[in-house]
Design an enzyme around this catalytic site. Structure first.
Site, PDB file in Angstrom:
ATOM      1  N   ASN A 282       0.829  -1.202   0.000  1.00 11.47           N
ATOM      2  CA  ASN A 282       0.000   0.000   0.000  1.00 11.47           C
ATOM      3  C   ASN A 282       0.864   1.254   0.000  1.00 11.47           C
ATOM      4  O   ASN A 282       1.003   1.928  -1.015  1.00 11.47           O
ATOM      5  CB  ASN A 282      -0.947   0.002   1.202  1.00 11.47           C
ATOM      6  CG  ASN A 282      -2.069   1.004   1.051  1.00 11.47           C
ATOM      7  OD1 ASN A 282      -1.884   2.100   0.541  1.00 11.47           O
ATOM      8  ND2 ASN A 282      -3.261   0.626   1.486  1.00 11.47           N
ATOM      9  N   ASP A 283       1.469   1.564   1.124  1.00  8.05           N
ATOM     10  CA  ASP A 283       2.200   2.821   1.262  1.00  8.05           C
ATOM     11  C   ASP A 283       3.392   2.923   0.313  1.00  8.05           C
ATOM     12  O   ASP A 283       3.734   4.013  -0.133  1.00  8.05           O
ATOM     13  CB  ASP A 283       2.681   2.981   2.706  1.00  8.05           C
ATOM     14  CG  ASP A 283       1.521   2.932   3.693  1.00  8.05           C
ATOM     15  OD1 ASP A 283       0.491   3.564   3.410  1.00  8.05           O
ATOM     16  OD2 ASP A 283       1.648   2.256   4.725  1.00  8.05           O
ATOM     17  N   VAL A 284       4.020   1.793  -0.012  1.00  8.49           N
ATOM     18  CA  VAL A 284       5.232   1.841  -0.835  1.00  8.49           C
ATOM     19  C   VAL A 284       4.924   2.057  -2.311  1.00  8.49           C
ATOM     20  O   VAL A 284       5.840   2.212  -3.124  1.00  8.49           O
ATOM     21  CB  VAL A 284       6.068   0.548  -0.663  1.00  8.49           C
ATOM     22  CG1 VAL A 284       6.532   0.416   0.775  1.00  8.49           C
ATOM     23  CG2 VAL A 284       5.297  -0.691  -1.103  1.00  8.49           C
TER      24      VAL A 284
END
Length: 477
Positions: free
Chosen positions: A405-407
């Site tokens: 998600n965040d990456v």
């Protein structure tokens, strides 16, 4: 056993530890690195036991029993945990081990302060501990206490099982937090110096108590997105704690091993902070000056997304010339790495070029995704780090994002007000088509919505990663 022999054996063990770190720097040599590490530790333990016998029959007969019990308990617990721990629990295990190292340093320091003659710091009962040794004990004990309590909080945050607020992934912040941390830090140093110059046991005890509290306060304001850095940072702390105690005990093996762990952990933390566009000192000091936490997961406004099935995803993959797979924590939770390897093999046999892209902080600890893929025997030549593969996304037909998600969040590049603004990401959004597998639209560990999910080129495939990938494998046939 002569002291010359002890020194020589400790030197050989130190060389083994250095070779272990060198071997662990690359997947192809990691097995050799582990063997060197085990050999070095075994040699250090055997040498230390031999040294206990050399110190005299009285110490040997009364102390060797405790040593053997400690070896049996620790060795048995380590063996059981190594066999039982799943890949998804590895970050928590690492945090737990760090806490034990820190606590061990505290116990050794307490033993040295209470009975210095038993550890050879002084020769006669009643002799004062030299000021230099008291400084070493203060540093080792303080760092060990911070490591222990901080690692306990990190364990809780990584686990995500506990409802206690301190163990939640979101940062815990309150007014005057940084001032309190600064006050506790200065007080801990002041009390440590009082103990160093006067030998006052009350100052030592109060210093330890404040260090335990400070370890908690340093970690709670650090959000979920920064937890991989925290694990690495605590690893560094545990090394410095061991090195500090090694100076007090005049044990060259502890000094060398602690220094290796401390310095390598600090370097890794710096590299990871650079990869996340985080200030190393902000993270080191518990988010001092860090960004305000994002809103809670699920607080985002509902927005339409394009979704599809596993069959749809398989059709896109088999008709592509190039595919990049981005593994994330969701893949680890589903234990889907072996199914993913089967899918990659089938696509390769159909003439599709398949690559795996790894972000430096993917998962919940450094190297989490690398180990996950290695467990599934994914060929090393197919696995690429972020800086080596980012330039390929623009020419890639399909990117398959599994639980990450965040990456892969474009907000890091497009939204200057985002908490992850400036963080280097895997540029999956540049591919012609993006397939994202998630169990739901819930935000990632950093608590942020992801613009990648709402792009016209993105197709969401909802469901457990293992079931989805297995269905893809069947569809490829």
């Amino acid at each position: 056993m002569s002291m010359n022999l002890v020194t020589t054996l400790y030197l050989i063990a130190s060389i083994c530890f250095i070779q272990a770190l060198k071997g662990l720097s690359h997947p192809t040599s990691s097995r050799r690195g582990n063997l060197f590490g085990m050999l070095g530790m075994a040699l250090a333990i055997i040498t230390t036991v031999g040294l206990v016998f050399k110190l005299g029959s009285e110490i040997a007969t009364t102390g060797i029993g405790y040593v053997i019990v400690g070896l049996l308990v620790g060795g048995t617990a380590g063996s059981i945990m190594a066999k039982r721990v799943e890949m998804t629990k590895m970050p928590e295990l690492v945090a737990f081990m760090h806490s034990m190292i820190g606590l061990a340093a505290v116990f050794i320091a307490i033993a040295a302060v209470v009975e210095p003659q038993s550890l050879g710091i002084v020769k006669q009962l009643g002799d004062a501990i030299p000021a230099g040794n008291r400084l070493e004990l203060f540093l080792g004990a303080a760092i060990g206490a911070i490591t222990f309590s901080g690692s306990v909080i990190a364990f809780g945050k990584l686990s995500g099982k506990y409802k206690f607020r301190l163990f939640q992934g979101a940062p815990v912040q309150f007014a005057g937090q940084h001032k309190l941390n600064l006050l506790l830090g200065l007080s801990t140093i002041g009390l440590g110096l009082v103990f160093t110059f006067t030998g006052n046991l009350g100052a030592f005890a109060l210093m330890l108590a404040l260090a335990f509290v400070m370890g908690v306060l340093i970690i709670i304001p650090i959000g979920g997105a920064d937890m991989p850095v925290v694990v690495s940072m605590l690893n560094s702390y545990s090394g410095w704690a061991a090195a500090g105690i090694g100076f007090s005990l005049n044990n060259s093996m502890l000094i060398v091993a602690g220094s290796l762990v401390g310095s390598s952990g600090a370097i890794l933390s710096y590299i990871m902070c650079k990869a996340m566009n985080r200030s190393f000192f902000n993270v080191l000091l518990g988010g001092f000056g860090g960004a305000v936490a994002a809103g809670p997961a699920g607080a985002q406004e509902a927005r339409p997304v394009k979704s599809g099935s596993s069959d749809d995803a398989a059709f896109l993959l088999t008709n592509a010339d190039t595919v990049i797979i981005v593994p994330g924590y969701g893949l680890a939770v589903a234990r889907a790495q072996h199914s993913l390897m089967e899918l990659a093999e089938k696509l390769t046999h159909r003439g599709v070029t398949v690559k795996f892209a790894i972000h430096p902080v993917a998962g919940r600890m450094p190297g989490h995704m690398n180990v996950l893929l290695a467990e599934a025997e994914v060929p090393y030549e197919q696995v690429f780090e972020m800086e080596d593969i980012n330039s390929d996304f623009g020419q890639t037909d399909v990117v398959l994002v599994l639980g990450a998600n965040d990456v892969v969040n474009p907000a890091a590049k497009n939204d200057p007000n985002s908490p992850i603004a400036g963080m280097p990401i895997l540029e999956a959004y540049k591919a012609k088509t993006v397939i994202v597998n998630k169990r739901s639209m819930a935000s990632g560990y950093a608590g942020l919505d992801n613009e990648l999910f709402y792009l016209d080129k993105t197709m969401m495939v909802f469901g457990d990663a293992k079931k989805v990938i297995e269905d893809m494998v069947k569809a490829v046939d």
